[in-house]
Scaffold this active site. Structure first.
Site, PDB file in Angstrom:
ATOM      1  N   TYR A 128      42.881  35.401  53.549  1.00 49.95           N
ATOM      2  CA  TYR A 128      42.970  36.482  52.548  1.00 49.95           C
ATOM      3  C   TYR A 128      43.872  36.133  51.374  1.00 49.95           C
ATOM      4  O   TYR A 128      44.534  35.125  51.371  1.00 49.95           O
ATOM      5  CB  TYR A 128      43.285  37.838  53.173  1.00 49.95           C
ATOM      6  CG  TYR A 128      44.540  38.062  53.979  1.00 49.95           C
ATOM      7  CD1 TYR A 128      45.648  37.240  53.933  1.00 49.95           C
ATOM      8  CD2 TYR A 128      44.595  39.187  54.813  1.00 49.95           C
ATOM      9  CE1 TYR A 128      46.771  37.527  54.672  1.00 49.95           C
ATOM     10  CE2 TYR A 128      45.718  39.480  55.564  1.00 49.95           C
ATOM     11  CZ  TYR A 128      46.809  38.641  55.488  1.00 49.95           C
ATOM     12  OH  TYR A 128      47.917  38.927  56.224  1.00 49.95           O
ATOM     13  N   GLU A 129      43.784  36.968  50.373  1.00 46.80           N
ATOM     14  CA  GLU A 129      44.520  36.753  49.102  1.00 46.80           C
ATOM     15  C   GLU A 129      44.081  35.445  48.441  1.00 46.80           C
ATOM     16  O   GLU A 129      44.881  34.756  47.807  1.00 46.80           O
ATOM     17  CB  GLU A 129      46.027  36.790  49.383  1.00 46.80           C
ATOM     18  CG  GLU A 129      46.874  37.235  48.209  1.00 46.80           C
ATOM     19  CD  GLU A 129      46.457  38.563  47.613  1.00 46.80           C
ATOM     20  OE1 GLU A 129      46.249  39.538  48.368  1.00 46.80           O
ATOM     21  OE2 GLU A 129      46.305  38.625  46.383  1.00 46.80           O
ATOM     22  N   GLY A 130      42.785  35.126  48.551  1.00 44.04           N
ATOM     23  CA  GLY A 130      42.237  33.863  48.053  1.00 44.04           C
ATOM     24  C   GLY A 130      42.287  32.821  49.146  1.00 44.04           C
ATOM     25  O   GLY A 130      43.376  32.409  49.547  1.00 44.04           O
TER      26      GLY A 130
END
Lengths: 592, 592
Positions: free
Chosen positions: B441-443
């Site tokens: 997550y978060e890229g």
């Protein structure tokens, strides 16, 4: 959904592991190409159509202990019976007891497929086969006559009871005890943990093989005896008698393989029967129990290696499918309309090709190990010894490299799935969770590394491993001589990795000869991985060299990627082996 | 049980990241050494004594959706209130809205400790802080006055709503829509997935920041707007009004972070209110929503990196303790009676030292990234730009290297535990399960790598990264000049790794200049790891060089192990970057 890669499996068996040559030379009796193909095809069908569809429910529902009885997941009773009815339990077992006497290579390939369908399900049969092996090698004729036919057919399942809370890797300190009875049988007392498929109602009886210590036994591993302890005693006419004094106390709550009941077993606390003590029958000689275990250990370790191959294959299939279906962003060079399938992004492609390379490399190593075992059984004298040493050398590498690959490949599979990988919906998560036990049980991978370095390298005074590396170098030379453009820099890269392997091997043998086992053991794990990677490069090259029209481009490109990307790691691993011990020693100050 | 390593944290902040120097030069206002120490000590106490003891129950019980309400694990309500009452939500927030205006470095250190206690718990506050950042930077004064004081104090929590089923990494294709109303507000419609702490009863209100598309918006990422959408509307006097038209439809069944409710949120389907559509308030300008997100993205990514550091630290502590307590076998050189603690076995020691090195390297990288952010806020002109570029460059490395370390270190932690690692009893398993989301997550870490290579390396025409590598080389020279025997071969090894980094960097910049982004992207992930490893080596050397009597031997030995064992990998990674692209391209045939 998993689809058994029967063609890849057959190709690897035939052209990398050496099945085709062994068949051609008549080294496997009257086994024919056609029968091999038919068995693999049918195993693939059963694994894909019957086992795999019940994998997810096995994970979600899990095995449960309800009112003292272990319930397996819905559908698994019938699945097991259908599987046993198909003859799959008896592939390698002796024809004397209803087995088919087929090569291990075939069973190993079949194990891969069962495990890829559901590792938790396949574990039960795997343990039964281990018990059959031990009993066949060491049981008395009487024991064999009573128990083996039903264990070979799968009518009864079997277990292995080794671990105790304070005796895991070190069995010498186990406390379970056995008392002699006047009639030649024994009473068994103690607690065993982590007993796979230790209790269930799938079969009418469960045959436990239990390690325990006699009152007058020497201390340590030379004082352990092996006993057959059935859940139900067996009458002379073969019918089931009284319940024996043993039971499952609890099931472990595990990260994965939820469908496999992992039991804490209690022997001899008086719950069943008129006096405490589970009735047991000695297998082999008193105080030689560990030796009995060792004869089946290679097979068991290879079977765990197959779990790694299986998980890696299943995870790779799932990730490729997802990466073709899922679209996000625009990959460089993408000219289609809308978003690209994520398989077009170079980073995703790198993950998928790496997954394929590690899967096929692990498979080739494991099958080659099975081939060596088969050859050792079908040869005599020096040739038998040669192949037995080859199997002994390959076993720790097969077990560790393949099970590490299982974890690494299934983790990459999660990464390919992005957010969907972290939730349980796709099944990618289950593969990763299931995979994590394989580097631990049947001897941790660290113990495999110690075994490889301290026991296997010295075989025939180091001549065996040196000869093997010499064979691998010939593969690199064949690549060089082939002039196939698709190999890219494979010849140079593979040769360099084999040189790394050779230098690390020489250094370790030199350290061992100098009595410096501490330094040798410091580098054991990097060395084991170095060996596995170099073998992956060599075996994928062997596959690409094979004279097969169909799919050659694909094998060439996978081989080249392996050589030009993955093999780069071997120089670092060699460096850790040779130069890493001193700083590791110094760093122990951290824990003082 | 986790015990916050306050001394290690303070040392790394002060002597590696540069906090001590910044304080000395007065670059952080009137913040004093003493206050820093007091804050860290108190955060460590709260994390160890209050958060960590509730980590396991959070995992076992998990968040549950019952009759439309999300229940968090037992004790977490009070835990959150105590945590907010301690002022921990407001460390970096603006004093204009009740915040403490402290450096990010301190918040990042505190985040490490909350996450090590329970990553699932810490996620809620992390998202709230992100929402506060976005609102502070882009909200209207009116919005800020109404919402920020209560979000800064922690009275209300906040969320970020970006992802939709078909819009994960690629937000340009999102479908959620917003309609303008006559009074300047908007109605929001759509479905959002993976919304962390999207619904619960812990706080009276939840402030959702939601990305959606206006009817006349341009296609793609330039047509996305950001809206503040409260769970309960807020009256003019600040009291809570009607329930807004949004709700949690379901919770995801995840591998880990079970205590964190991961929600599918439905906006505007008419469940609440007189007409369908959740009331939303524009944040920033129409169609500039993604730009609003980008301003907080660096902080959010670094916060995820801290999860990796936290998991790695907790796993390392647990494994060291287990390895000291557990005895098995006899290690080489063991002269004690009975079995050795397994920490004496070289292979176990190798795992533990590797865990420590990756943990401390990740920590140093992340803190250095926070330091750069702080410096950029406290400087002007060229100096501010310099530090902003440093933070931009370090962010993807910090996020990816630390989260990969979280997975790798917690997996080693399981391995150290042997069979106990695979069952849930010890908590080692939870850390591994929790860790797995952070690289996603978060890229995803692959997207971090693409960002690093295609956006960060070209900063200031490549001068920034080259200057940074030059600084790192000075550390290697300082090691060489120190003549400290404990460094072993560190100077040569570190210099070689930095040369690898430099060559790979030059090659990538050259490929980008030639317009060949496909080749550059093919090597992005190995390059990112190469950078992280080289930084680990350099920062651990910087730590060992620091003039501190206490514990220097330990820092020297960890630095040496890193240099002589872990840095060996950089040459392989450089090779993959520079020579790996062609074979990767060829291997795409595998998926045709």
């Amino acid at each position: 959904m998993y689809k058994a890669p029967v063609e890849d499996i057959a190709f690897t068996l035939n052209h990398v592991a050496g099945l085709k040559q062994a068949l051609g030379e008549g080294k496997l009796g009257d086994l024919s190409d056609d029968l091999v193909d038919a068995i693999l095809l049918e195993a693939g069908r059963f694994a894909s159509d019957a086992v795999a569809p019940l994998g997810d429910i096995g994970d979600k529902q899990g095995a449960r202990l309800v009112d003292g009885k272990v319930e397996v997941p819905p559908g698994w009773d019938k699945l097991y019976r259908d599987w046993a009815a198909g003859g799959w339990n008896s592939l390698t077992a002796s024809p004397d007891f209803g087995g088919q006497g087929l090569p291990h290579m075939l069973n190993v390939a079949a194990l891969e497929m069962w495990n890829a369908g559901s590792m938790a399900f396949a574990l039960g049969p795997t343990l039964t086969m281990g018990a059959v092996d031990a009993l066949t090698a060491h049981g008395s004729d009487a024991l064999k006559q009573i128990y083996l036919p039903k264990m070979v057919s799968g009518e009864w399942m079997g277990t292995m009871n080794l671990t105790e809370p304070h005796a895991g890797s070190d069995l010498g300190v186990m406390k379970s005890r056995a008392e002699r009875r006047d009639d030649g049988t024994y009473r068994i007392f103690g607690q065993k943990i982590y007993i796979t498929w230790g209790e269930h109602e799938v079969t009418d009886n469960i045959i436990h093989l239990v390690l325990a210590r006699l009152p007058d036994a020497p201390a340590g591993t030379r004082g352990i005896s092996l006993f057959l302890v059935p859940k139900y005693l067996v009458n002379e006419d073969g019918s089931l008698g009284a319940r024996n004094d043993l039971y499952c106390h609890s099931l472990e709550h595990k990260i994965g393989i939820h469908g496999s009941p992992t039991c804490t077993m209690i022997y001899g606390d008086g719950k069943f029967g008129s006096e405490p003590g589970a009735i047991g029958y000695l297998v082999g000689e008193e105080n030689r129990g560990l030796a009995c275990m060792f004869t089946m250990m290679n097979n068991a370790r290879l079977a765990v290696g197959m779990q790694g191959v299986a998980i890696a294959e299943a995870a790779t299939q799932k990730a490729i499918q997802y990466a073709k279906d899922r679209t996000q962003g625009k990959a460089p060079g993408w000219t289609g309309s809308g978003m690209s399938p994520i398989i077009e992004h170079p980073d995703v492609a790198r993950m998928l090709v790496t997954m394929k390379a590690l899967t096929q490399g692990s498979r080739a190593i494991c099958y080659s190990c099975a081939h060596a075992t088969d050859m050792s059984h079908h040869a005599e004298g020096d040739e038998a010894r040669h192949w037995a040493e080859r199997a002994a050398l390959l076993t720790p590498i097969a077990k560790s490299f393949a099970t590490d690959a299982g974890v690494d490949v299934s983790s990459l599979g999660i990464q390919v799935h992005g957010g969907m990988g972290f939730i349980e919906e796709t099944g990618a998560a289950r593969l990763w969770r299931d995979s994590r036990i394989a580097p631990i049980y049947e001897g941790t991978n660290g113990i495999q590394a110690a075994d490889l370095v301290t026991r296997k390298l010295p075989l025939s005074d180091g001549k065996h491993v040196r000869g093997f590396i010499g064979e691998l170098k010939q593969i690199a030379e064949q690549v060089r001589g082939s002039n196939l453009e698709g190999f890219g820099e494979t010849a140079d890269r593979l040769a360099a990795s084999l040189a790394d392997l050779e230098q690390a091997t020489d250094w370790l043998l030199e350290r061992l000869a100098a009595g410096d086992s501490a330094s040798a053991l410091s580098g054991a794990t990097p060395y084991q991985r170095l060996f596995g990677l170099a073998l992956t490069g060599a075996y994928l090259a062997k596959a690409a060299l094979a004279e097969e029209e169909h799919g050659r481009d694909k094998r060439l490109s996978l081989c080249r990627f392996t050589a030009e990307n993955l093999l780069a790691e071997t120089v670092a691993l060699k460096d850790r082996v040779i130069s890493g011990a001193e700083s590791l020693k110094a760093a122990r100050a951290l824990f003082a």
